[in-house]
Design an enzyme around this catalytic site. Structure first.
Site, PDB file in Angstrom:
ATOM      1  N   ARG A 109       0.858  -1.190   0.000  1.00  0.00           N
ATOM      2  CA  ARG A 109       0.000   0.000   0.000  1.00  0.00           C
ATOM      3  C   ARG A 109       0.885   1.228   0.000  1.00  0.00           C
ATOM      4  O   ARG A 109       1.695   1.410   0.902  1.00  0.00           O
ATOM      5  CB  ARG A 109      -0.836   0.042   1.291  1.00  0.00           C
ATOM      6  CG  ARG A 109      -2.024  -0.831   1.261  1.00  0.00           C
ATOM      7  CD  ARG A 109      -3.128  -0.317   2.149  1.00  0.00           C
ATOM      8  NE  ARG A 109      -2.815  -0.301   3.572  1.00  0.00           N
ATOM      9  CZ  ARG A 109      -3.685   0.054   4.492  1.00  0.00           C
ATOM     10  NH1 ARG A 109      -4.898   0.430   4.158  1.00  0.00           N
ATOM     11  NH2 ARG A 109      -3.364   0.048   5.763  1.00  0.00           N
ATOM     12  N   ASP A 130      -2.577  -3.953  12.896  1.00  0.00           N
ATOM     13  CA  ASP A 130      -1.914  -4.377  11.664  1.00  0.00           C
ATOM     14  C   ASP A 130      -1.710  -5.888  11.713  1.00  0.00           C
ATOM     15  O   ASP A 130      -0.886  -6.381  12.493  1.00  0.00           O
ATOM     16  CB  ASP A 130      -0.571  -3.650  11.516  1.00  0.00           C
ATOM     17  CG  ASP A 130       0.039  -3.896  10.141  1.00  0.00           C
ATOM     18  OD1 ASP A 130       0.272  -5.081   9.792  1.00  0.00           O
ATOM     19  OD2 ASP A 130       0.271  -2.929   9.405  1.00  0.00           O
ATOM     20  N   THR A 154      -1.096   7.462  -0.858  1.00  0.00           N
ATOM     21  CA  THR A 154      -2.342   7.369  -1.630  1.00  0.00           C
ATOM     22  C   THR A 154      -3.203   6.181  -1.203  1.00  0.00           C
ATOM     23  O   THR A 154      -4.376   6.110  -1.569  1.00  0.00           O
ATOM     24  CB  THR A 154      -2.020   7.192  -3.129  1.00  0.00           C
ATOM     25  OG1 THR A 154      -1.301   5.952  -3.266  1.00  0.00           O
ATOM     26  CG2 THR A 154      -1.159   8.322  -3.653  1.00  0.00           C
TER      27      THR A 154
HETATM   28  N1  URA Z   1      -4.474  -3.818   7.249  1.00  0.00           N
HETATM   29  C1  URA Z   1      -4.327  -4.248   8.523  1.00  0.00           C
HETATM   30  O1  URA Z   1      -3.447  -5.054   8.829  1.00  0.00           O
HETATM   31  N2  URA Z   1      -5.161  -3.752   9.459  1.00  0.00           N
HETATM   32  C2  URA Z   1      -6.151  -2.881   9.172  1.00  0.00           C
HETATM   33  O2  URA Z   1      -6.899  -2.486  10.076  1.00  0.00           O
HETATM   34  C3  URA Z   1      -6.278  -2.457   7.835  1.00  0.00           C
HETATM   35  C4  URA Z   1      -5.433  -2.951   6.890  1.00  0.00           C
END
Ligand code: URA
Length: 211
Positions: free
Chosen positions: A106, A202, A110
């Site tokens: 990611r 995460d 953006t």
């Molecule tokens: N990716 C993750 O690991 N946690 C989130 O809350 C959103 C994306």
């Protein structure tokens, strides 16, 4: 969510394990173990309508026809790196499945998906793909992964995650209405940083202990 293409797996075992994973005090070890157990349960649901074939075998008493699945037609496609946390559990239930990997990161500014790795088994047009990623958040990675996979014309594509939010479901469904979503929960919302609330943080960092 009244949508036949979204399957929320609300089995008590799934919900219980997910609740334990959400707790910020859960260790890396227990987070990983729970994810592994949950993945087996998710695999059970997502393969519910898998095609079967009849083969003849001999029991100790007589010949008979029995039903078997062709695991080799199935491909689990992991969106790196967090998707890998789901693979072991799913493969322990469907050991004959093939595995593909898509590397997408990611862009932190953006939040869009950038591809850096793509490896799939041959003859994808004969196979059913199950794309796995623990978190369907903005939907950007999932959308990009499915788009890329559709270029190979697979027989079918399903998407499995542990957790999602209304924004993620809406985005993936808008881009790929033909792809069913399987999840253990749809949480309240996405925050400004693309994290699911209340969520579990995460997923990659928690399963690999990188933070
Ligand atoms: N990716 C993750 O690991 N946690 C989130 O809350 C959103 C994306």
């Amino acid at each position: 969510m009244a949508n036949s293409n979204v399957h929320v797996i609300d089995h008590p075992l799934v919900q219980h394990k997910l609740s334990l994973m959400r707790n910020k005090e859960a260790s890396t070890n227990s987070f990983r173990r729970l994810l592994n157990e949950l993945s087996m349960l998710l695999a059970y649901e997502v393969t519910r309508d898998m095609p079967m074939q009849e083969v003849e075998i001999e029991t100790p008493l007589e010949k008979t026809k029995v039903k078997v699945i062709d695991g080799k037609k199935l491909v689990f496609v992991s969106i790196l790196r967090a998707g890998n946390g789901i693979l072991d559990g799913m493969l322990s239930v469907v050991p004959g499945a093939r595995v593909g990997h898509i590397g997408l990161y990611r862009d932190p500014k953006t939040l869009t998906a950038v591809e850096y790795y793509f490896k799939l088994p041959q003859n994808v047009e004969e196979r059913d793909l199950i794309v796995v990623d623990p978190m369907l958040a903005t939907g950007n990675s999932a959308i990009a992964a499915v788009e890329r996979l559709k270029e190979l014309r697979p027989r079918s594509i399903k998407f499995v995650c542990l957790l999602t939010c209304p924004e993620g479901v809406a985005a993936l469904q808008k881009a790929h209405p033909d792809v069913p979503i399987y999840t253990a929960a749809i949480d309240r919302q996405l925050n400004d940083h693309g994290y699911i609330l209340p969520g579990l943080g995460d997923a990659g960092d928690r399963m690999f202990g990188t933070k």
